[in-house]
Motif scaffolding. Structure first.
Motif, mmCIF file in Angstrom:
data_model
loop_
_atom_site.group_PDB
_atom_site.id
_atom_site.type_symbol
_atom_site.label_atom_id
_atom_site.label_comp_id
_atom_site.label_asym_id
_atom_site.label_seq_id
_atom_site.Cartn_x
_atom_site.Cartn_y
_atom_site.Cartn_z
ATOM 1 N N MET A 37 18.839 -7.346 -2.118
ATOM 2 C CA MET A 37 17.414 -7.679 -2.045
ATOM 3 C C MET A 37 16.653 -6.627 -1.236
ATOM 4 S SD MET A 37 17.758 -11.800 -1.560
ATOM 5 C CE MET A 37 16.020 -12.079 -1.271
ATOM 6 N N ALA A 38 17.227 -6.193 -0.136
ATOM 7 C CA ALA A 38 16.583 -5.162 0.688
ATOM 8 C C ALA A 38 16.464 -3.860 -0.095
ATOM 9 C CB ALA A 38 17.373 -4.939 1.977
ATOM 10 N N GLU A 40 16.291 -3.519 -3.388
ATOM 11 C CA GLU A 40 15.266 -3.693 -4.427
ATOM 12 C C GLU A 40 13.864 -3.583 -3.826
ATOM 13 O OE1 GLU A 40 16.216 -7.405 -6.300
ATOM 14 O OE2 GLU A 40 17.686 -6.473 -7.629
ATOM 15 N N TYR A 41 13.672 -4.156 -2.644
ATOM 16 C CA TYR A 41 12.377 -4.050 -1.970
ATOM 17 C C TYR A 41 12.044 -2.588 -1.684
ATOM 18 C CZ TYR A 41 8.884 -4.180 1.704
ATOM 19 O OH TYR A 41 7.764 -3.937 2.448
ATOM 20 N N ALA A 44 11.095 -0.720 -4.840
ATOM 21 C CA ALA A 44 9.736 -1.044 -5.280
ATOM 22 C C ALA A 44 8.705 -0.331 -4.413
ATOM 23 C CB ALA A 44 9.516 -2.558 -5.229
ATOM 24 N N GLU A 45 8.956 -0.287 -3.113
ATOM 25 C CA GLU A 45 8.037 0.398 -2.211
ATOM 26 C C GLU A 45 8.002 1.894 -2.499
ATOM 27 O OE1 GLU A 45 7.909 0.737 2.516
ATOM 28 O OE2 GLU A 45 7.581 -1.285 1.745
#
Length: 70
Positions: A37-38, A40-41, A44-45
């Protein structure tokens, strides 16, 4: 890369793994899920920053001090 710096990197990663596992109460599945999850974040950033940069909306860079190599 010297042996000392290699061992230091390994120790750093071992400590980071231990910390991530501890933050998930020792649950390996939760640890992996949190890391995915980290990641993927951050992806995206990064994509948002790249898009902003391609649209000339990137923040201005700080001027370099004299003598800084490129």
């Amino acid at each position: 890369m010297s042996l000392a710096s290699s061992l230091s990197d390994i120790s750093h990663y071992e400590q980071a793994c231990d910390q991530a596992i501890a933050m998930c109460d020792g649950n390996m599945r939760s640890t992996i899920k949190a890391l995915i999850m980290a990641n993927e974040y951050l992806e995206a950033e990064l994509q948002e920053l790249q898009t902003a940069g391609s649209n000339d909306c990137a923040p201005a860079r700080m001027p370099r001090a004299r003598g800084d190599a490129a």
